[in-house]
Design a protein around this motif. Structure first.
Motif, PDB file in Angstrom:
ATOM      1  N   ASP A 242       0.619  -0.903  -0.553  1.00 18.68           N
ATOM      2  CA  ASP A 242      -0.038   0.219   0.098  1.00 18.68           C
ATOM      3  C   ASP A 242       1.051   1.310  -0.002  1.00 18.68           C
ATOM      4  OD1 ASP A 242      -2.215  -1.049  -0.073  1.00 18.68           O
ATOM      5  OD2 ASP A 242      -2.875  -1.509   1.833  1.00 18.68           O
ATOM      6  N   LEU A 243       2.077   1.283   0.499  1.00 17.58           N
ATOM      7  CA  LEU A 243       2.894   2.164   0.789  1.00 17.58           C
ATOM      8  C   LEU A 243       3.421   2.571  -0.232  1.00 17.58           C
ATOM      9  CD1 LEU A 243       4.373   1.870   4.567  1.00 17.58           C
ATOM     10  CD2 LEU A 243       3.033   3.250   3.445  1.00 17.58           C
ATOM     11  N   VAL A 244       3.971   1.589  -1.357  1.00 16.68           N
ATOM     12  CA  VAL A 244       4.361   1.214  -2.175  1.00 16.68           C
ATOM     13  C   VAL A 244       3.647   2.273  -3.476  1.00 16.68           C
ATOM     14  CG1 VAL A 244       6.137   0.424  -4.510  1.00 16.68           C
ATOM     15  CG2 VAL A 244       6.649   0.255  -2.107  1.00 16.68           C
ATOM     16  N   ALA A 245       2.100   1.786  -3.529  1.00 18.63           N
ATOM     17  CA  ALA A 245       0.718   1.591  -4.638  1.00 18.63           C
ATOM     18  C   ALA A 245       0.913   3.596  -4.319  1.00 18.63           C
ATOM     19  CB  ALA A 245      -0.366   1.545  -3.662  1.00 18.63           C
ATOM     20  N   GLU A 246       0.930   4.401  -2.933  1.00 18.30           N
ATOM     21  CA  GLU A 246       1.129   5.703  -3.232  1.00 18.30           C
ATOM     22  C   GLU A 246       2.121   6.562  -3.619  1.00 18.30           C
ATOM     23  OE1 GLU A 246       1.052   7.081   1.346  1.00 18.30           O
ATOM     24  OE2 GLU A 246      -0.566   5.626   2.068  1.00 18.30           O
ATOM     25  N   LEU A 247       3.082   6.032  -3.677  1.00 13.76           N
ATOM     26  CA  LEU A 247       4.951   6.325  -4.495  1.00 13.76           C
ATOM     27  C   LEU A 247       3.493   6.776  -6.274  1.00 13.76           C
ATOM     28  CD1 LEU A 247       7.620   4.425  -3.323  1.00 13.76           C
ATOM     29  CD2 LEU A 247       6.934   6.671  -2.874  1.00 13.76           C
ATOM     30  N   PHE A 248       3.309   5.413  -6.836  1.00 12.67           N
ATOM     31  CA  PHE A 248       3.161   4.969  -7.908  1.00 12.67           C
ATOM     32  C   PHE A 248       1.789   6.124  -8.723  1.00 12.67           C
ATOM     33  CE2 PHE A 248       5.481   1.198  -8.012  1.00 12.67           C
ATOM     34  CZ  PHE A 248       6.852   1.244  -9.046  1.00 12.67           C
ATOM     35  N   GLU A 249       0.649   6.761  -7.108  1.00 10.46           N
ATOM     36  CA  GLU A 249      -0.423   6.987  -7.635  1.00 10.46           C
ATOM     37  C   GLU A 249       0.308   8.267  -7.427  1.00 10.46           C
ATOM     38  OE1 GLU A 249      -3.347   4.307  -4.845  1.00 10.46           O
ATOM     39  OE2 GLU A 249      -2.309   5.659  -4.238  1.00 10.46           O
ATOM     40  N   GLN A 250       1.191   9.117  -6.594  1.00 10.66           N
ATOM     41  CA  GLN A 250       1.816  10.061  -6.485  1.00 10.66           C
ATOM     42  C   GLN A 250       2.290  10.762  -8.337  1.00 10.66           C
ATOM     43  OE1 GLN A 250       2.649  12.967  -4.580  1.00 10.66           O
ATOM     44  NE2 GLN A 250       2.587  13.423  -6.342  1.00 10.66           N
ATOM     45  N   LEU A 251       3.217   9.405  -8.879  1.00 10.80           N
ATOM     46  CA  LEU A 251       4.453   9.873  -9.983  1.00 10.80           C
ATOM     47  C   LEU A 251       2.912   9.834 -11.432  1.00 10.80           C
ATOM     48  CD1 LEU A 251       6.741   9.336 -11.201  1.00 10.80           C
ATOM     49  CD2 LEU A 251       6.531   6.439 -11.795  1.00 10.80           C
ATOM     50  N   SER A 252       1.674   9.148 -11.024  1.00  9.61           N
ATOM     51  CA  SER A 252       0.878   9.266 -11.908  1.00  9.61           C
ATOM     52  C   SER A 252       0.374  10.677 -11.947  1.00  9.61           C
ATOM     53  CB  SER A 252      -0.417   8.551 -11.523  1.00  9.61           C
ATOM     54  OG  SER A 252      -1.240   8.578 -12.244  1.00  9.61           O
ATOM     55  N   GLY A 253       0.337  11.330 -11.378  1.00  9.12           N
ATOM     56  CA  GLY A 253       0.396  13.184 -11.442  1.00  9.12           C
ATOM     57  C   GLY A 253       1.536  13.361 -12.122  1.00  9.12           C
ATOM     58  N   ASP A 254       2.006  13.156 -11.367  1.00 12.60           N
ATOM     59  CA  ASP A 254       3.521  13.996 -11.781  1.00 12.60           C
ATOM     60  C   ASP A 254       3.727  13.740 -13.287  1.00 12.60           C
ATOM     61  OD1 ASP A 254       3.942  14.785  -9.176  1.00 12.60           O
ATOM     62  OD2 ASP A 254       5.201  13.779  -8.390  1.00 12.60           O
ATOM     63  N   VAL A 255       4.172  12.841 -13.653  1.00  9.83           N
ATOM     64  CA  VAL A 255       4.307  12.298 -14.726  1.00  9.83           C
ATOM     65  C   VAL A 255       3.858  13.182 -16.356  1.00  9.83           C
ATOM     66  CG1 VAL A 255       2.294  10.651 -16.105  1.00  9.83           C
ATOM     67  CG2 VAL A 255       4.703  10.742 -16.476  1.00  9.83           C
ATOM     68  N   THR A 256       2.798  13.932 -15.790  1.00  9.14           N
ATOM     69  CA  THR A 256       2.200  14.381 -16.966  1.00  9.14           C
ATOM     70  C   THR A 256       2.310  16.321 -16.144  1.00  9.14           C
ATOM     71  OG1 THR A 256      -0.047  14.992 -15.542  1.00  9.14           O
ATOM     72  CG2 THR A 256      -0.109  13.510 -17.272  1.00  9.14           C
ATOM     73  N   VAL A 257       2.974  16.311 -15.773  1.00  7.30           N
ATOM     74  CA  VAL A 257       3.142  18.083 -14.878  1.00  7.30           C
ATOM     75  C   VAL A 257       4.537  18.884 -15.645  1.00  7.30           C
ATOM     76  CG1 VAL A 257       4.517  19.338 -12.839  1.00  7.30           C
ATOM     77  CG2 VAL A 257       2.778  17.678 -12.850  1.00  7.30           C
ATOM     78  N   GLU A 258       4.776  19.532 -16.054  1.00  9.88           N
ATOM     79  CA  GLU A 258       5.907  20.212 -17.132  1.00  9.88           C
ATOM     80  C   GLU A 258       7.489  19.929 -16.512  1.00  9.88           C
ATOM     81  OE1 GLU A 258       6.756  24.149 -19.027  1.00  9.88           O
ATOM     82  OE2 GLU A 258       4.802  23.178 -19.203  1.00  9.88           O
TER      83      GLU A 258
END
Length: 325
Positions: A242-258
């Motif tokens: 679950d803790l690592v899932a939070e990382l990928f969820e964060q990355l899912s948003g960051d990947v589209t940030v400029e």
């Protein structure tokens, strides 16, 4: 109608008009040579026109020698094809075989081998291939808008992929077909081809930024596919997942940030420290799953390092000064 077709039409018309103005018989032959000389990039145009011109000279001299020795018979043309084509290939001008055949067949049609005939064919080559070269050099699309669209598509697909990864870590029974990975691979390949074309259109100091970007995405996609194999080994739900899932969820948003935000990297670093403070596994199954989770974190760290290393390479004209995660 493709842009190359438009360029071909312009080059064809220009060459025919010039040849007609100069007074060359059958000026439409110059148009045929122009059609053969139009290419999709400036660098390829230079290579192609050069190869076709010198191949035509080699073929023309060889054919004139045959015509002078054996006369103007159809079987002599067969000899030209039989021995002239290999000669052109050995001369490293194989791209010009068709062009050389055009001028050779014109000489055969005239039934005359003279200096005036040779000069006329050379004039046709210069006018036809020169027109194609001029049209190619005047304007070539940069492809910047196309590559920007592809990049947005790739980033969007990466965001979806990371979202699915997070959901899979939270629920090992979640089923995902992975279509986005296949689509991302195709998009990256398409972008790499477009960036190569863009570089071939820049004769001086070509900008390699887009090449670097799509190469980076290719490396990252390879890591993502490796992560998917590791995730398949996380067959048990654990708090660490679950803790690592939070990382990928964060990355899912960051990947589209400029810009490269570094948020996921900071969270990952903190999580690795927290893992070291946790109690050791009590069962073999827990040990196997936690080992896979730890390996997944290491692959994620490599992914982030690749993004961070290349973050300043996006082209300035598009006003994007950093690569996406």
């Amino acid at each position: 109608m493709g842009f190359r077709v438009i360029k071909t039409a312009i080059a064809t018309l220009m060459s025919i008009l010039i040849a007609n103005a100069v007074g060359i018989p059958s000026p439409q032959s110059a148009g045929l040579l122009a059609i053969l000389g139009v290419e999709v990039t400036r660098k390829r145009s230079l290579r192609t026109v050069t190869a076709r011109f010198f191949a035509s000279l080699v073929g023309l001299l060889f054919a004139c020698g045959l015509f002078a020795l054996f006369g103007f018979h159809f079987w002599v043309l067969a000899l030209y094809v039989l021995f002239g084509f290999p000669l052109i290939v050995k001369s490293s001008f194989k791209e010009g075989i068709v062009t050389s055949s055009v001028v050779v067949f014109r000489v055969f049609g005239s039934g005359n081998v003279s200096l005036d005939t040779l000069l006329t064919q050379i004039e046709l080559l210069v006018i036809g291939l020169g027109s194609a070269m001029i049209v190619n050099m005047i304007y070539m699309p940069t492809g910047g808008e196309q590559m920007m669209d592809i990049r947005k598509k790739v980033d969007g697909l990466f965001a979806v992929i990371f979202s699915h990864v997070g959901r899979t870590l939270r629920d090992p029974n979640y089923i995902w077909n992975g279509n986005e990975i296949i689509e991302a691979g195709k998009a990256i390949q398409s972008g790499a081809q477009a960036s190569n074309r863009a570089m071939e259109n820049q004769l001086v100091h070509p900008d390699e930024a887009w090449n670097i970007y799509f190469y980076m995405r290719r490396e990252q996609l390879d890591l993502i596919m490796l992560m998917m194999q590791i995730i398949a080994e996380v067959y048990q739900k654990l708090p660490q997942a679950d803790l690592v899932a939070e990382l990928f969820e964060q990355l899912s948003g960051d990947v589209t940030v400029e810009q490269y935000t570094g948020r996921t990297e900071q969270l990952l670093s903190q999580l690795e420290q927290d893992f070291k403070k946790m109690d050791l596994p009590t069962t073999r199954e827990e040990f196997e799953v936690r080992s896979s989770i730890l390996q997944l974190c290491r692959e994620l760290s490599l992914y982030l390092k690749i993004a961070k290393k290349n973050k300043t390479s996006v082209p300035e004209p598009e006003k994007t000064r950093a690569f996406f995660l």
